[in-house]
Write an enzyme that holds these catalytic residues in place. Structure first.
Site, short mmCIF file in Angstrom:
data_model
loop_
_atom_site.label_atom_id
_atom_site.label_comp_id
_atom_site.label_asym_id
_atom_site.label_seq_id
_atom_site.Cartn_x
_atom_site.Cartn_y
_atom_site.Cartn_z
CG LEU A 21 -2.04 -0.99 1.33
CD1 LEU A 21 -2.79 -0.82 2.65
CD2 LEU A 21 -3.01 -0.85 0.16
CG ASP A 22 0.23 4.18 -2.89
OD1 ASP A 22 1.07 3.37 -3.33
OD2 ASP A 22 -0.71 4.63 -3.56
CB ILE A 23 3.53 6.61 2.36
CG1 ILE A 23 3.92 7.01 3.79
CG2 ILE A 23 3.21 7.83 1.50
CD1 ILE A 23 5.22 7.80 3.85
#
Length: 232
Positions: free
Chosen positions: A104-106
């Site tokens: 997942l993205d930050i």
């Protein structure tokens, strides 16, 4: 870790030290296998052998499966020089063995699956297996019927040659949808909504391959998967 394996590799992985340090420990007679000192670096060992380094038993943890409720601000990586990683949230031994099944993205929150079973991870993340990932998406603008139709047929992402695979879209409210996709391209959900003229405000993953995020897990908390969840 696959067994049988070399002694120096076993020591390196379980003690979480570089292979060169593991070899040095073996050569200096700091390692015993089943009660006997050995200096054989490539000795073949299995998980049934009792292996000690400096008098402490190194225990192989076996195949492990976790679900984590990822908070915002953490990156899905084993290490990162700039940001905290999701592995810093795990109080577990031998973290170097573990990997993330579907990053997942930050700034994206929600379900992250972590394991040391590469075959299992491939089964649930490969687009060829047609396993859906489910996201709750808050949008900058209401999603039109035309945009829903385009997403469900496949859209052209910037810099991509092929269309995305068909998605499933549930419109929950004017600015909120639930999106089901089988791929995992870079920033895919954000790019898909951009392709239909919209923008993602917040993004939260709810499920992967039928495994749903445990609602009792607060952001940053994790637990082992059940046998039923692993089987999914």
């Amino acid at each position: 870790m696959k067994f049988p394996c070399r002694l120096d590799k076993f020591i390196s992985n379980l003690a979480e030290i570089p292979r060169t340090h593991a070899k040095a420990a073996i050569k200096k007679k700091r390692v015993t296998v089943n009660g006997e000192v050995t200096r054989q670096l490539d000795l073949s060992v299995t998980e049934q052998d009792e292996i000690m380094l400096d008098g402490e038993i190194l225990t192989y943890q076996g195949i492990r499966y976790f679900m984590l409720n990822k908070p915002e601000g953490y990156v899905c990586a084993n290490s990162d020089e700039l940001h905290a990683t999701v592995f810093e949230l795990l109080d577990e031994p031998n973290l170097s063995e573990l990997h993330i099944a579907g990053r997942l993205d930050i700034d994206t929150t929600g379900l992250v699956l972590i394991s040391n079973d590469g075959q299992w991870s491939h089964q649930i993340t490969s687009p060829k297996k047609q396993k859906f990932k489910t996201y709750l998406v808050e949008l900058a603008e209401p999603l039109s019927e035309q945009a829903v139709s385009e997403l469900e047929q496949g859209v052209q992402l910037h810099g991509e040659r092929d269309l995305t695979l068909p998605a499933k879209v549930e419109v929950l409210a004017p600015y909120q949808i639930r999106l089901h996709i089988v791929e995992g391209k870079y920033h895919q959900v954000k790019r898909m909504l951009a392709a239909v003229g919209n923008k993602v405000v917040t993004l939260h993953r709810e499920a992967i391959a039928g495994i749903e995020l445990d609602p009792e897990l607060a952001p940053g908390e994790y637990r082992l998967l059940s046998e039923e969840e692993i089987a999914l």
